[in-house]
Design a protein around this motif. Structure first.
Motif, PDB file in Angstrom:
ATOM      1  N   ALA A 163     -12.719  -2.845   4.329  1.00 27.80           N
ATOM      2  CA  ALA A 163     -13.129  -4.353   3.908  1.00 27.80           C
ATOM      3  C   ALA A 163     -13.731  -4.141   3.110  1.00 27.80           C
ATOM      4  CB  ALA A 163     -12.535  -5.361   5.106  1.00 27.80           C
ATOM      5  N   SER A 164     -15.719  -4.259   3.733  1.00 22.61           N
ATOM      6  CA  SER A 164     -16.360  -4.341   3.039  1.00 22.61           C
ATOM      7  C   SER A 164     -17.345  -3.316   2.681  1.00 22.61           C
ATOM      8  CB  SER A 164     -17.856  -4.365   4.037  1.00 22.61           C
ATOM      9  OG  SER A 164     -18.124  -2.742   4.915  1.00 22.61           O
ATOM     10  N   THR A 165     -16.155  -1.902   1.897  1.00 24.74           N
ATOM     11  CA  THR A 165     -16.904  -0.600   0.996  1.00 24.74           C
ATOM     12  C   THR A 165     -16.482  -1.083  -0.210  1.00 24.74           C
ATOM     13  OG1 THR A 165     -16.531   1.584   0.942  1.00 24.74           O
ATOM     14  CG2 THR A 165     -14.098  -0.086   1.599  1.00 24.74           C
ATOM     15  N   ASP A 198     -11.650   0.649  16.423  1.00 26.05           N
ATOM     16  CA  ASP A 198     -10.727  -0.162  15.247  1.00 26.05           C
ATOM     17  C   ASP A 198     -11.332  -0.925  14.495  1.00 26.05           C
ATOM     18  OD1 ASP A 198      -8.880   1.991  16.075  1.00 26.05           O
ATOM     19  OD2 ASP A 198      -7.669   1.187  17.113  1.00 26.05           O
ATOM     20  N   ALA A 199     -11.793  -1.603  15.063  1.00 28.19           N
ATOM     21  CA  ALA A 199     -12.538  -3.150  14.934  1.00 28.19           C
ATOM     22  C   ALA A 199     -13.446  -3.131  13.670  1.00 28.19           C
ATOM     23  CB  ALA A 199     -13.413  -4.232  16.120  1.00 28.19           C
ATOM     24  N   ALA A 200     -14.215  -1.819  14.420  1.00 24.68           N
ATOM     25  CA  ALA A 200     -15.718  -1.038  12.997  1.00 24.68           C
ATOM     26  C   ALA A 200     -14.707  -0.543  11.940  1.00 24.68           C
ATOM     27  CB  ALA A 200     -16.305  -0.297  13.972  1.00 24.68           C
ATOM     28  N   VAL A 201     -13.492   0.101  12.185  1.00 28.59           N
ATOM     29  CA  VAL A 201     -13.388   0.800  11.071  1.00 28.59           C
ATOM     30  C   VAL A 201     -12.604  -0.495  10.437  1.00 28.59           C
ATOM     31  CG1 VAL A 201     -11.249   2.074  10.281  1.00 28.59           C
ATOM     32  CG2 VAL A 201     -12.604   2.405  12.363  1.00 28.59           C
ATOM     33  N   VAL A 202     -12.715  -1.353  10.449  1.00 27.41           N
ATOM     34  CA  VAL A 202     -11.363  -2.042   9.144  1.00 27.41           C
ATOM     35  C   VAL A 202     -12.758  -2.814   9.288  1.00 27.41           C
ATOM     36  CG1 VAL A 202     -10.556  -4.815   9.450  1.00 27.41           C
ATOM     37  CG2 VAL A 202      -9.393  -2.390  10.898  1.00 27.41           C
ATOM     38  N   ASP A 203     -13.402  -3.246   9.524  1.00 25.16           N
ATOM     39  CA  ASP A 203     -14.480  -3.890   9.117  1.00 25.16           C
ATOM     40  C   ASP A 203     -15.155  -3.114   7.718  1.00 25.16           C
ATOM     41  OD1 ASP A 203     -15.059  -6.118  11.016  1.00 25.16           O
ATOM     42  OD2 ASP A 203     -16.332  -5.337  12.591  1.00 25.16           O
ATOM     43  N   LEU A 204     -15.183  -1.692   7.956  1.00 24.55           N
ATOM     44  CA  LEU A 204     -16.473  -0.407   7.653  1.00 24.55           C
ATOM     45  C   LEU A 204     -15.132  -0.436   5.822  1.00 24.55           C
ATOM     46  CD1 LEU A 204     -17.241   2.286   9.375  1.00 24.55           C
ATOM     47  CD2 LEU A 204     -18.381   0.665   7.752  1.00 24.55           C
TER      48      LEU A 204
END
Length: 704
Positions: free
Chosen positions: A451-453, A443-449
């Motif tokens: 936010a940065s897209t 989930d943390a990686a999904v949130v980062d993706l």
């Protein structure tokens, strides 16, 4: 009342007993059967010579089966011998006016320009042996050669000075003509700023193939080209206009200038081919190189930008005209294509530029121009196949190839270098974060993706297909989700290309089986994607398996690949199958064309050849073929110069020790991408600018 006795005629005397073969076409005297069917006088009183088969030469001229050739220039051609004499006096490549009519319309004739072909196909007259009343033997005689020297592949531009136009045509160059003024034509003036800016950079390209190879959808192609350099004479087209390097290239400038061209580079990944023309051949014509926009991630950065799509419509006979459509840059359409049949080139891993206001099926190619006159993208035709009622149907769609991808190819060619392209050997597809989360991304990686897209919706790339024999085929798995390359996130096709472009190897972080893994993977070099060697044998066109076979079907690039068959040939009659690979002859493995040639070259007319062929699924079939070398002789066709790797022709007449050494050193001769591509390819005076003269066809007699 007495009637005169009926006159009895000898039907055998007016039955055609000879024919002329030239340019893959066949001509015979007009038979009494056809004359009766169409209420026309037959031979020897016929008005012209009958077209029984319209091949490569006649296709270009638009002359169909059932036509009568009435005149060559001002010379009447009522029969085969008159036609042979008229055409034999013309050198290869010469343009001659032909008057013809179709037997179904006796009241109308037409005149067209015919380009004489004695390069791709032989010119022979075949006559029935009439020494005995019931003889069925036919004798083949080569037609006379033109009364001057033949073409030399090292002919320079200066070597045509002082020659006649016919001699210069044989040399593949334009002569130094006796004109009152210099060569010049006018481009369309344009009706808006975009048309005025790009009109001097647009040309129309005509491409005609003498043999069907590489699974192409046809033999005759036409499309818009974009001039990108005037010093070297470089023109960019799509691969649905120039699918390969085998063929005649003609480039039309403005309203009245038509010059030959040469294929310089076929992009191995994307829908791009680069041609060249001799800048001297256009004289003072105000040709202008297009200004390419080289911004990266253009499909996102330029979204919403007002642009104009400018292209050419029309053709050689009626002339070309400009057409344009105003539009706005839109999101890329992510095409996912299935297998084509037969396997042929399909673009992959490309973020195209698309337009709101222009339909992808609008049948218009050209250049996408912004308000500053820059070319954001080349609007090209993409060949695809769709399932229509259970049958595959060939269609084309139009999308934009961004300027930075064009520039990546054009800049090295300006410096006489082959573009250096690298890949991992895999095709990708976009997957959404919802799918990636289900595959195990935390989930943390999904949130980062999220936010940065910078694109919406946010996506990642997954491996869709791996190429046979590539690094990816061994180190990656289908379905791997690519998270980063060398520690840097990659979200687009172009980002992957840029990440591996100048490296010998990279580290991929992938999501596989719900876990993140790091994989060290080498890159592979890609040269120009073209077939350089063919073997014409028993009516079959054989080649190295094209790249599409290994990429789409996972088939190794080994064996002699059956590209196409001639109707009525031994290969056709005895069951050789297009898209199959000949892997053995008489129990001897044939991993390449040279090995195949050595296995069959000692065979003579009437002898049988046992062949093992494997289809695209790996199914093996053994068949026996009976040779007829009188009507279906063996020829080697190779591309000379410009970085060619002519192992086939160089080995044909070499000693057995040399041929064995060549075969042992490279059992996959010609399969290595980029091999032998160090020679300059554009702008050389020593290289012919007419593409047909970069190829050589040689008759191969049976070995003793």
């Amino acid at each position: 009342m007495a009637y005169p006795p009926p006159q009895v005629q000898d039907l055998h005397a007016i039955t055609p007993d000879e024919y002329l073969e030239m340019g893959e076409s066949i001509f015979n005297n007009f038979s009494y059967q056809q004359a009766r069917n169409n209420n026309l006088p037959c031979h020897p009183n016929a008005a012209g010579t009958y077209v029984a088969q319209a091949g490569h030469m006649l296709r270009q001229a638009g002359i169909s089966v059932g036509s009568l050739i009435l005149n060559v220039g001002k010379t009447p051609t009522p029969n085969v011998r008159a036609l042979e004499a008229a055409l034999a006096s013309c050198p290869d490549g010469a343009q001659v006016p032909i008057r013809y009519m179709h037997v179904s319309n006796r009241h109308q004739s037409a005149v067209t320009m015919l380009r004489v072909d004695r390069r791709w196909h032989a010119m022979n007259r075949v006559v029935r042996d009439s020494s005995t009343p019931f003889s069925s033997d036919w004798v083949t005689s080569a037609s006379p050669t033109p009364p001057f020297s033949s073409y030399s592949i090292n002919a320079s531009a200066d070597s045509t000075a002082g020659r006649s136009a016919a001699e210069a045509a044989m040399l593949g160059r334009h002569p130094t003509p006796e004109r009152k003024g210099k060569v010049r034509t006018r481009f369309a003036p344009g009706s808006n700023d975009a048309e005025k800016a790009i009109s001097p950079s647009l040309v129309q390209v005509h491409f005609s193939m003498p043999y069907m190879i590489d699974g192409t959808a046809g033999a005759e192609f036409k499309g818009t080209g974009l001039v990108v350099d005037t010093e070297k004479g470089l023109v960019v087209v799509d691969r649905n206009t120039v699918p390969c390097s085998l063929g005649d290239v003609n480039i039309s400038f403005g309203s009245s200038l038509h010059v030959p061209g040469r294929v310089c580079f076929i992009h191995p990944l994307h829908n791009i081919a680069v041609l060249s023309y001799d800048p001297k051949s256009v004289g003072d014509t105000p040709v202008k190189a297009a200004l390419l926009c080289t911004d990266e991630d253009m499909t996102h950065e330029k979204k919403g930008t007002k642009v104009t799509l400018v292209g050419l419509s029309g053709g050689l006979r009626g002339g070309t005209q400009l057409s344009s459509h105003e539009a706005k840059v839109a999101d890329s359409i992510r095409n996912i294509t299935g297998f084509s049949h037969p396997p042929r080139f399909q673009d992959c891993n490309l973020d195209t530029l698309n337009l709101n206001g222009v339909s992808p099926t609008s049948q218009q190619d050209g250049a996408v121009v912004d308000e500053k006159g820059q070319v954001l993208a080349f609007w090209g035709s993409f060949s695809m196949q769709v399932n229509n009622g259970g049958r595959l149907q060939d269609v084309q769609v139009f999308q934009g190839i961004p300027g930075d991808i064009l520039s990546e190819v054009v800049e090295p060619l300006k410096a006489n270098k082959i573009p250096s392209l690298k890949t991992l050997g895999a095709e990708y597809e976009y997957v959404g974060l919802n799918q990636v989360r289900l595959l195990g991304l935390d989930d943390a990686a999904v949130v980062d993706l999220e936010a940065s897209t910078i694109r919406w919706p946010p996506t990642l790339l997954a491996v869709r297909r791996r190429w046979e024999g590539s690094p990816a085929s061994k180190l990656l798995e289908d379905g791997d989700v690519v998270l980063s390359i060398d520690g840097k996130p990659v979200r687009t096709y172009r980002a992957v290309e840029l990440a591996v472009r100048s490296k010998e190897g990279v580290e991929l972080e992938v999501l596989r089986g719900g876990r993140k893994q790091k994989v060290q993977i080498p890159t592979m070099n890609l040269g120009t994607d073209e077939t350089r060697e063919l073997l014409l044998w028993a009516g079959a066109v054989l080649q190295e398996p094209p790249a599409a076979v290994s990429r789409q079907r996972g088939v190794p690039r080994e064996g002699a690949y059956v590209a196409s068959l001639a109707r009525g040939s031994p290969a056709n009659w005895y069951g050789l199958q297009p898209t199959s690979r000949v892997v053995e002859v008489e129990g001897v493995p044939t991993p390449n064309l040279l090995a195949f040639l050595e296995a069959v070259r000692h065979k003579k007319t009437g002898e049988s050849v046992r062949i093992k062929q494997a289809d695209l699924r790996g199914n093996v079939e053994v068949s026996t073929l009976k040779l007829d070398l009188e009507y279906w002789p063996t020829h080697a066709v190779t591309r000379a110069g410009a970085g060619a790797d002519p192992t086939l022709l160089e080995s044909v007449n070499a000693g057995e020790a040399v041929r064995a050494a060549v075969r042992k050193a490279g059992s996959k001769a010609g399969t290595a991408p980029g091999k032998g591509l160090d020679a300059p390819v554009v702008g050389d005076l020593g290289q012919p600018m007419d593409n047909r003269y970069t190829w050589e066809r040689r008759l191969l007699e049976p070995a003793p």
